[in-house]
Design a protein around this motif. Sequence first.
Motif, PDB file in Angstrom:
ATOM      1  N   VAL A  13       5.671   5.616   7.646  1.00  0.00           N
ATOM      2  CA  VAL A  13       6.555   4.443   7.564  1.00  0.00           C
ATOM      3  C   VAL A  13       7.876   4.718   8.280  1.00  0.00           C
ATOM      4  N   LEU A  14       8.347   5.963   8.204  1.00  0.00           N
ATOM      5  CA  LEU A  14       9.658   6.311   8.765  1.00  0.00           C
ATOM      6  C   LEU A  14       9.559   6.989  10.128  1.00  0.00           C
ATOM      7  N   ARG A  15       8.356   6.997  10.722  1.00  0.00           N
ATOM      8  CA  ARG A  15       8.174   7.742  11.973  1.00  0.00           C
ATOM      9  C   ARG A  15       7.752   6.810  13.104  1.00  0.00           C
ATOM     10  N   LEU A  16       8.012   7.257  14.338  1.00  0.00           N
ATOM     11  CA  LEU A  16       7.736   6.424  15.501  1.00  0.00           C
ATOM     12  C   LEU A  16       6.259   6.086  15.616  1.00  0.00           C
ATOM     13  N   HIS A  17       5.362   7.068  15.395  1.00  0.00           N
ATOM     14  CA  HIS A  17       3.932   6.756  15.538  1.00  0.00           C
ATOM     15  C   HIS A  17       3.465   5.794  14.448  1.00  0.00           C
ATOM     16  N   GLY A  18       4.178   5.776  13.312  1.00  0.00           N
ATOM     17  CA  GLY A  18       3.883   4.787  12.286  1.00  0.00           C
ATOM     18  C   GLY A  18       4.307   3.393  12.720  1.00  0.00           C
ATOM     19  N   TYR A  19       5.444   3.304  13.383  1.00  0.00           N
ATOM     20  CA  TYR A  19       5.917   2.024  13.917  1.00  0.00           C
ATOM     21  C   TYR A  19       4.938   1.490  14.969  1.00  0.00           C
ATOM     22  N   ARG A  20       4.468   2.396  15.841  1.00  0.00           N
ATOM     23  CA  ARG A  20       3.488   1.980  16.859  1.00  0.00           C
ATOM     24  C   ARG A  20       2.194   1.510  16.207  1.00  0.00           C
ATOM     25  N   PHE A  21       1.782   2.193  15.143  1.00  0.00           N
ATOM     26  CA  PHE A  21       0.557   1.825  14.413  1.00  0.00           C
ATOM     27  C   PHE A  21       0.678   0.393  13.893  1.00  0.00           C
ATOM     28  N   VAL A  22       1.818   0.077  13.306  1.00  0.00           N
ATOM     29  CA  VAL A  22       2.045  -1.265  12.779  1.00  0.00           C
ATOM     30  C   VAL A  22       1.978  -2.308  13.906  1.00  0.00           C
ATOM     31  N   LYS A  23       2.609  -2.007  15.036  1.00  0.00           N
ATOM     32  CA  LYS A  23       2.601  -2.953  16.158  1.00  0.00           C
ATOM     33  C   LYS A  23       1.168  -3.213  16.643  1.00  0.00           C
ATOM     34  N   LEU A  24       0.364  -2.157  16.723  1.00  0.00           N
ATOM     35  CA  LEU A  24      -1.028  -2.308  17.164  1.00  0.00           C
ATOM     36  C   LEU A  24      -1.846  -3.096  16.140  1.00  0.00           C
ATOM     37  N   MET A  25      -1.604  -2.849  14.847  1.00  0.00           N
ATOM     38  CA  MET A  25      -2.380  -3.523  13.809  1.00  0.00           C
ATOM     39  C   MET A  25      -1.999  -4.986  13.649  1.00  0.00           C
ATOM     40  N   GLN A  26      -0.868  -5.392  14.233  1.00  0.00           N
ATOM     41  CA  GLN A  26      -0.466  -6.800  14.150  1.00  0.00           C
ATOM     42  C   GLN A  26      -1.305  -7.706  15.049  1.00  0.00           C
ATOM     43  N   GLN A  27      -2.034  -7.093  15.995  1.00  0.00           N
ATOM     44  CA  GLN A  27      -2.910  -7.888  16.861  1.00  0.00           C
ATOM     45  C   GLN A  27      -4.103  -8.393  16.042  1.00  0.00           C
ATOM     46  N   PRO A  28      -4.383  -9.697  16.041  1.00  0.00           N
ATOM     47  CA  PRO A  28      -5.486 -10.221  15.222  1.00  0.00           C
ATOM     48  C   PRO A  28      -6.848  -9.644  15.635  1.00  0.00           C
ATOM     49  N   LEU A  29      -7.678  -9.394  14.636  1.00  0.00           N
ATOM     50  CA  LEU A  29      -9.021  -8.848  14.871  1.00  0.00           C
ATOM     51  C   LEU A  29      -9.919  -9.883  15.538  1.00  0.00           C
ATOM     52  N   VAL A  30     -10.722  -9.428  16.493  1.00  0.00           N
ATOM     53  CA  VAL A  30     -11.697 -10.308  17.135  1.00  0.00           C
ATOM     54  C   VAL A  30     -13.101 -10.034  16.594  1.00  0.00           C
ATOM     55  N   THR A  31     -13.194  -9.252  15.534  1.00  0.00           N
ATOM     56  CA  THR A  31     -14.480  -8.917  14.900  1.00  0.00           C
ATOM     57  C   THR A  31     -14.712  -9.828  13.699  1.00  0.00           C
ATOM     58  N   PRO A  32     -15.868 -10.509  13.626  1.00  0.00           N
ATOM     59  CA  PRO A  32     -16.175 -11.304  12.426  1.00  0.00           C
ATOM     60  C   PRO A  32     -16.097 -10.421  11.178  1.00  0.00           C
ATOM     61  N   THR A  33     -15.338 -10.877  10.177  1.00  0.00           N
ATOM     62  CA  THR A  33     -14.996 -10.031   9.040  1.00  0.00           C
ATOM     63  C   THR A  33     -15.315 -10.716   7.714  1.00  0.00           C
ATOM     64  N   LEU A  34     -16.020  -9.977   6.856  1.00  0.00           N
ATOM     65  CA  LEU A  34     -16.317 -10.417   5.489  1.00  0.00           C
ATOM     66  C   LEU A  34     -15.529  -9.514   4.541  1.00  0.00           C
ATOM     67  N   GLN A  35     -14.734 -10.118   3.670  1.00  0.00           N
ATOM     68  CA  GLN A  35     -13.913  -9.340   2.742  1.00  0.00           C
ATOM     69  C   GLN A  35     -14.354  -9.636   1.309  1.00  0.00           C
ATOM     70  N   LEU A  36     -14.823  -8.591   0.624  1.00  0.00           N
ATOM     71  CA  LEU A  36     -15.264  -8.700  -0.767  1.00  0.00           C
ATOM     72  C   LEU A  36     -14.284  -7.911  -1.630  1.00  0.00           C
ATOM     73  N   HIS A  37     -13.846  -8.524  -2.726  1.00  0.00           N
ATOM     74  CA  HIS A  37     -12.830  -7.855  -3.549  1.00  0.00           C
ATOM     75  C   HIS A  37     -13.093  -8.115  -5.022  1.00  0.00           C
ATOM     76  N   GLY A  38     -13.026  -7.047  -5.820  1.00  0.00           N
ATOM     77  CA  GLY A  38     -13.216  -7.179  -7.257  1.00  0.00           C
ATOM     78  C   GLY A  38     -12.044  -7.885  -7.914  1.00  0.00           C
ATOM     79  N   ALA A  39     -12.333  -8.858  -8.764  1.00  0.00           N
ATOM     80  CA  ALA A  39     -11.265  -9.598  -9.450  1.00  0.00           C
ATOM     81  C   ALA A  39     -10.478  -8.697 -10.394  1.00  0.00           C
ATOM     82  N   LEU A  40     -11.079  -7.566 -10.818  1.00  0.00           N
ATOM     83  CA  LEU A  40     -10.429  -6.650 -11.762  1.00  0.00           C
ATOM     84  C   LEU A  40      -9.920  -5.383 -11.078  1.00  0.00           C
ATOM     85  N   ASP A  41      -9.807  -5.407  -9.760  1.00  0.00           N
ATOM     86  CA  ASP A  41      -9.369  -4.222  -9.008  1.00  0.00           C
ATOM     87  C   ASP A  41      -7.929  -3.866  -9.388  1.00  0.00           C
ATOM     88  N   GLN A  42      -7.743  -2.660  -9.965  1.00  0.00           N
ATOM     89  CA  GLN A  42      -6.422  -2.211 -10.381  1.00  0.00           C
ATOM     90  C   GLN A  42      -5.791  -1.240  -9.385  1.00  0.00           C
TER      91      GLN A  42
END
Length: 314
Positions: free
Chosen positions: A237-266
Motif C-alpha cells: 500500500v505504501l510502496r511504488l510497486h503497490g501503486y502501480r499494481f492498483v493502477k493496473l487493476m483499475q483497468q476493467p476485466l475483459v474476461t466473463p466473470t462469475l462471482q459466488l459469495h457466501g452470505a455468511l462469509d466472515q
Amino acid sequence: MSERSAGGRKPVVDESCVLVEGPWTHRFVGANGSRFHVVEVGTGPLVLFLHGFPEHWWAWHEMLPAVADAGYRAVAVDLRGYGASDKPPRGYDGYTLAADVAGLIRALGERSAVLVGSGAGGMIGWTAAAFHPSLVRRLVVLAAPHPLRLRAGIFADPRGQFAAATPALKFQIPRYEHVLTRDDAALVGYFLRRWGGPRWVDSPGFEAYADRCREAMQIPQAAFCAMEGYRWAFRSVLRLHGYRFVKLMQQPLVTPTLQLHGALDQASLPRTAQGSSRYVSAQYEWRLLDDVGHFPHVEATDLVLGEVLRWAKS
C-alpha cells in the motif's frame, strides 16, 4: 509422515502428506521459475483450480472428478509456497502470483483456461485475468472481492471489513508462522471454524477436512510462505510497486466473470464483494449463497459444481 526423530520428538510433516491417492494423477510442472505440484483428471478444455488460505489442492478433491466427468481437464494446483509446490522465500506479490498462473496454463500445454479460484486463490484469479487476459477464457471467483474492493473495504468500513481482516493484520507480525503451526496448527482449525458456515462446521466431515489442512500447513516453510502473500498485500500500500499494481487493476476485466459469495462469509464480507462488478466490462454474474461461509467449494460443493460447469459451457 516421516519417522520419529531422535529423542522421540513429534515427527516432521513432509510433502508426501498431500500426495493423496485417488482418481487423479499427481505431477510436478515447472512454471515461472518454480516447480508446482498439480493434480489432474480428465481430458478436454482446461479448468484450473486455485485454492485459498489455509487450504491446499485438497480443497477441490470432490470437484475434480465431477468436472472431468463433464468433459473437462480438471487440474488443481498447490499454489507457490503451499503443499508439495516449491517454497521460495520471495515471489508472493500480486505480479508474480499472476505470472505463476499464466506460466502454469502454458506449461500444461494449453492456450487458455477456465480459472476457478477461492479466497486468496480467487484474488489471484482476478489478478491473472487482469494481467493475462488472453490466457483466462472465463473466470469463477468464490469468496473473493476484487482486490481493489477489498482494499477499499478495509479502509472505509472499520467495523465491517477492517474488523474481519484483523486475523490477516496479525500476519504482519514477524515469525507469526510459528504461532500458526503451534499445537499441530490448531490456529488453522480455528480459522476454518471461524470463517466457515455453521452448517458445514457442525457437519461430520469438518474435522477430517480441518485435519488435512492443519497437517499440510506444518510442512516446513509452508506457513511462512502462506503469510507472505498477506504481508505483501498490506506493505505494498505504501510502496511504488503497490501503486502501480492498483493502477493496473483499475483497468476493467475483459474476461466473463462469475462471482459466488457466501452470505455468511466472515472473512470477506458480502457487502465488500458486491461492488466488484465495476471492474468487469465483460459478461458478469453475481450470486449470493445462503447458509454458506468463506469456503463455498466444500460447504456447498454440488451447488458450486453446477455453477462452474454452467459458466464453463456458456
